[in-house]
Enzyme design. Structure first.
Site, PDB file in Angstrom:
ATOM      1  N   ASP A  18       0.784  -1.224   0.000  1.00 27.60           N
ATOM      2  CA  ASP A  18       0.000   0.000   0.000  1.00 27.60           C
ATOM      3  C   ASP A  18       0.820   1.280   0.000  1.00 27.60           C
ATOM      4  OD1 ASP A  18      -2.327  -1.552   0.145  1.00 27.60           O
ATOM      5  OD2 ASP A  18      -2.134  -1.721   2.310  1.00 27.60           O
ATOM      6  N   CYS A  19       2.145   1.175   0.023  1.00 27.29           N
ATOM      7  CA  CYS A  19       2.954   2.397   0.017  1.00 27.29           C
ATOM      8  C   CYS A  19       4.247   2.147  -0.744  1.00 27.29           C
ATOM      9  CB  CYS A  19       3.259   2.866   1.435  1.00 27.29           C
ATOM     10  SG  CYS A  19       4.397   1.784   2.337  1.00 27.29           S
ATOM     11  N   CYS A  22       6.707  -0.271   0.836  1.00 25.58           N
ATOM     12  CA  CYS A  22       6.373  -1.675   0.560  1.00 25.58           C
ATOM     13  C   CYS A  22       6.922  -2.076  -0.805  1.00 25.58           C
ATOM     14  CB  CYS A  22       4.857  -1.880   0.565  1.00 25.58           C
ATOM     15  SG  CYS A  22       4.026  -1.441   2.100  1.00 25.58           S
ATOM     16  N   CYS A 370      10.671   8.062  10.252  1.00 23.95           N
ATOM     17  CA  CYS A 370      10.050   7.131   9.304  1.00 23.95           C
ATOM     18  C   CYS A 370       9.608   7.900   8.053  1.00 23.95           C
ATOM     19  CB  CYS A 370       8.839   6.451   9.937  1.00 23.95           C
ATOM     20  SG  CYS A 370       9.288   5.234  11.196  1.00 23.95           S
ATOM     21  N   CYS A 372       7.556   7.283   5.632  1.00 19.81           N
ATOM     22  CA  CYS A 372       6.300   6.887   4.972  1.00 19.81           C
ATOM     23  C   CYS A 372       5.619   8.053   4.274  1.00 19.81           C
ATOM     24  CB  CYS A 372       5.335   6.290   5.995  1.00 19.81           C
ATOM     25  SG  CYS A 372       5.577   4.530   6.264  1.00 19.81           S
ATOM     26  N   ASP A 414      -3.386  20.389 -34.868  1.00 23.76           N
ATOM     27  CA  ASP A 414      -3.765  20.038 -36.234  1.00 23.76           C
ATOM     28  C   ASP A 414      -5.150  20.646 -36.481  1.00 23.76           C
ATOM     29  OD1 ASP A 414      -3.737  18.751 -38.720  1.00 23.76           O
ATOM     30  OD2 ASP A 414      -4.834  17.044 -37.914  1.00 23.76           O
ATOM     31  N   THR A 416      -7.756  19.510 -39.284  1.00 26.59           N
ATOM     32  CA  THR A 416      -8.793  18.552 -39.659  1.00 26.59           C
ATOM     33  C   THR A 416      -8.896  17.418 -38.645  1.00 26.59           C
ATOM     34  OG1 THR A 416      -8.369  19.056 -41.981  1.00 26.59           O
ATOM     35  CG2 THR A 416      -9.636  17.068 -41.498  1.00 26.59           C
ATOM     36  N   ASP A 611      -4.268  13.912 -34.488  1.00 31.75           N
ATOM     37  CA  ASP A 611      -5.030  12.666 -34.502  1.00 31.75           C
ATOM     38  C   ASP A 611      -4.172  11.424 -34.303  1.00 31.75           C
ATOM     39  OD1 ASP A 611      -3.747  12.360 -36.896  1.00 31.75           O
ATOM     40  OD2 ASP A 611      -5.509  12.712 -38.140  1.00 31.75           O
ATOM     41  N   ASP A 697       4.063  10.689  12.575  1.00 27.11           N
ATOM     42  CA  ASP A 697       4.354  10.028  11.302  1.00 27.11           C
ATOM     43  C   ASP A 697       3.089   9.436  10.695  1.00 27.11           C
ATOM     44  OD1 ASP A 697       6.367   8.836   9.337  1.00 27.11           O
ATOM     45  OD2 ASP A 697       5.299   7.057  10.041  1.00 27.11           O
TER      46      ASP A 697
END
Length: 717
Positions: A18-19, A22, A370, A372, A414, A416, A611, A697
């Site tokens: 989740d971070c 990790c 830390c 985090c 552009d 067209t 395009d 933290d």
């Protein structure tokens, strides 16, 4: 990468990642395994992609599991050189699907909290057991943390957050602060849990797109209609989409007419009328009519799948700011450990300070350090921004592109299909010898049954005016000149002024009117009825409805706009004057590339909007290439970004999204470092201690994550 071309790839869905810390632990651990060539981790997607030259997927899964994470799913090997497609999107896994209290982090936090409360109650009831009760409560939470710290250290990440936490907790026990040690461990687990909840919410924003595609489709086969799994549809299959149903695949309408709500895919709030030959996006909602549709893409390549895949790949591409923070954190964490050691040891050794007091302060500094909040500050904002953009049809290929777009000072368009609709429209009906109504009626009679763009424009105008079109006979096309037929007993011709002049005399007044229309960039066709000039039909590829507003939004933001077109100078100048944009006309593709390079040499940061096909050289040369409309493979793969719905105003929206993201990132960094600075000072002077340090933290991590999630809301939210 050269190596990746000959290597196999495996993709894993990882629960609990989740971070960014990790991700770093997992990446370091997997990268050190024999046979691994490359590792790419997406925190936002919760995935890890491993390039290898022969390694068992179970070995990789076991290595990831040893760090305290769970591999929810591993995809089959695929070779990068084959151009195969990833799945439409990752499954959210058990962590994403289960409520927070049933996740690993949730159960550990709840268990630690119950143990802490029990220790507090037991300590009050039986004071002699207080130290041991809090020690047990601390160990319930700390043992899993310490195990992860040891495994991470052996796998190449010695200065992990778990290691700092373990040292601080054990140190606190040694100096007799067992109650605080147990509290700190509990608060740390709460912080991890909140990180996981926030990460799941950000992940769900883009993964929710996959739910837009229905699970089943109604397929026509052998004269029967039956339900089949939507992911089994093959290109060329014919399906039926009933009123109110979601479209199960990208396709083209074969028959039927209906309004289609495209908001889930393109953000377009107004339903669009669709008829034969119109394109449909998977995930859009059919309105009031039955549609028969020919499938044009497989399930893995439909619009939703491509959008999800593009965002997942983009989330793995780090922005310059994110790369800087990553490099900074590699030195920051060991640096904090050294500072904490100096705070704990130097005053007692050099100045005779109290050992217990200064060790306590050193442990608090260790927790304050830390990283985090700092490490998550940038990727959280970028992931939320990419997801928010994708849900509005604004697709960006990574954080680096997202960061660069906000620096644009010139936008080159552009004409067209970008500033204009790409289809001629009737702008003027002029009656000379006959009424305007008769001119339109006769012109439409000549063009009935033709699919030529000019014929389509005339027939569309006739339909809009509810004109009754008489039948024609003996129709024939005259190459390069026009078309003729017998209508209502008269010989009728519609063609170029030069060809018409060969059949009938054109007066000076008529010539003057034609010249005015030509000066406005319009193509003029003359209608001849029985050897007389009956009238004229003028057509032009008109600007998109929002083009003027979109260009004004860019100008208001201080961005210069330029039209680069291969069209003739007169037509381009007329459109440019109408839209208020500088014009460079009659350009070849290499000319557009040269102009982009010239602007860059003048110090401008250049975006090229086109395009994605004939503008490829200029798109590649620009600082940022933005493809317009449709979600085609070329549009998504050629440029750095794509505006799925093709609205000019969305170019300004994508720039605004970039600027808001960078502001959000700067706020996050300020919060992360500011809180640490404040608590570092208050800890050293003795105002705060261990549990406020970890709370600072955790609080900073939650604050920056919540701030990043604000980007999931529309501008101003």
């Amino acid at each position: 990468m050269k190596q990746a071309l000959s290597s196999a790839k495996m993709r894993f869905q990882v629960e609990g990642m989740d971070c960014a810390s990790c991700a770093t632990k997992i990446e370091n651990a997997v990268r050190r395994m024999p046979g691994v060539i490359d590792v790419s981790v997406s925190v936002a997607g919760g995935t890890i992609t491993v390039g290898h030259d022969g390694i068992d997927r179970d070995d990789i899964g076991n290595r990831i599991s040893s760090l305290g994470y769970r591999v929810a799913r591993a995809e089959s090997d695929r070779f990068a050189g084959e151009g195969s497609k990833a799945s439409p999107g990752p499954s959210s896994g058990d962590d994403g699907a289960a409520p927070w209290w049933r996740t690993r982090k949730g159960m550990l936090a709840v268990g630690s909290g119950i143990a802490l409360a029990a220790a507090f109650g037991l300590g009050k009831a039986v004071p002699a057991t207080e130290h041991w009760a809090f020690l047990v409560a601390m160990l319930i939470g700390l043992v899993p943390i310490a195990r992860r710290a040891i495994v991470a250290a052996s796998a190449g990440t010695p200065f992990s957050i778990e290691m700092l936490m373990s040292i601080a907790a054990v140190g606190a026990v040694i100096i007799g602060a067992t109650e605080e040690a147990a509290t700190v461990v509990f608060l740390f687990l709460i912080g991890e849990l909140l990180e996981g909840v926030a990460a799941d919410r950000a992940r769900a924003s883009i993964q929710g797109l996959t739910a837009l595609v229905p699970k089943t489709a109604r397929i026509e086969e052998d004269g029967r209609v039956r339900d089949v799994p939507a992911d089994s549809l093959e290109i060329g299959a014919t399906i039926q989409v009933r009123p109110g149903d979601r479209v199960p695949a990208d396709g083209v309408v074969l028959s039927g007419e209906s309004t289609v709500d495209e908001a889930p895919v393109t953000g377009e709030s107004t339903p669009v009328r669709k008829g034969a030959d119109a394109s449909l996006f998977a995930g859009t909602v059919n309105g009031d009519g039955l549609l028969r549709v020919r499938v044009t893409t497989g399930a893995a390549d439909n619009t939703i799948a491509r959008v999800v895949r593009l965002v997942e790949e983009a989330q793995e591409s780090k922005a310059p700011t994110e790369r800087f923070i990553d490099r900074f954190s590699r030195y920051y964490t060991p640096g904090v450990a050294m500072v904490a050691a100096l705070v704990a040891v130097a005053p007692p050794l050099l100045f005779g300070g109290d050992w217990v007091g200064w060790i306590y302060k050193g442990l608090a500094v260790l927790l304050i350090g830390c990283p985090c909040a700092l490490v998550i500050s940038t990727p959280a904002a970028i992931a939320a921004s990419l997801s928010a953009g994708a849900r509005r049809g604004l697709l960006l290929k990574g954080g680096a592109v997202l960061e660069q777009i906000g620096r644009i000072t010139v936008a080159c368009f552009d004409k067209t299909g970008t500033l204009t609709a790409g289809k001629p429209q009737v702008t003027d009906i002029v009656g000379f010898a006959h009424s305007e109504k008769d001119v339109l009626r006769m012109a439409a009679a000549l063009e009935s049954g033709s699919s030529h763009p000019l014929a389509t424009a005339i027939l569309s105008k006739a339909a809009a005016e509810k004109t009754r079109i008489p039948p024609g006979s003996n129709a024939s096309a005259i190459g390069g000149k026009g078309v003729r037929a017998i209508v209502e007993g008269m010989e009728v011709f519609l063609g170029s002024p030069k060809a018409a002049a060969e059949l009938a005399a054109v007066t000076d007044a008529q010539q003057a009117r034609i010249a005015v229309l030509n000066d406005e960039g319009k193509t003029v066709s003359l209608l001849v009825l029985d050897d007389k000039i009956a009238g004229a039909v003028a057509m032009r590829d008109e600007p998109r409805p929002d083009a003027e507003q979109g260009l004004k939004l860019l100008s208001d933001a201080g961005i210069r706009t330029v039209m680069l077109t291969g069209d003739n100078r007169r037509t381009a100048a007329a459109i440019g004057e109408q839209l208020g944009i500088d014009v460079e006309a009659e350009l070849l593709p290499e000319d557009k590339q040269r102009i982009v390079g010239r602007l860059q040499k003048q110090g401008f940061v250049v975006a090229k909007v086109g395009d994605g096909i004939n503008d490829a050289p200029a798109l590649a040369a620009a600082d940022v290439g933005i493809a317009m409309g449709g979600g085609t493979d070329v549009a998504l793969e050629t440029a750095d970004a794509a505006v799925l719905h093709g609205r000019v105003a969305d170019v300004a929206a994508i720039i605004d999204l970039s600027k808001r993201t960078m502001t959000n990132i700067h706020q996050n960094i300020a919060v992360a470092l500011g809180l640490k600075a404040v608590f570092l000072i208050t800890t050293v002077v003795g105002i705060t201690g261990l549990w406020p340090a970890i709370l600072a933290d955790t609080g900073a991590t939650v604050l920056v994550t919540l701030n990043a999630l604000r980007l999931l809301k529309p501008s101003g939210g």
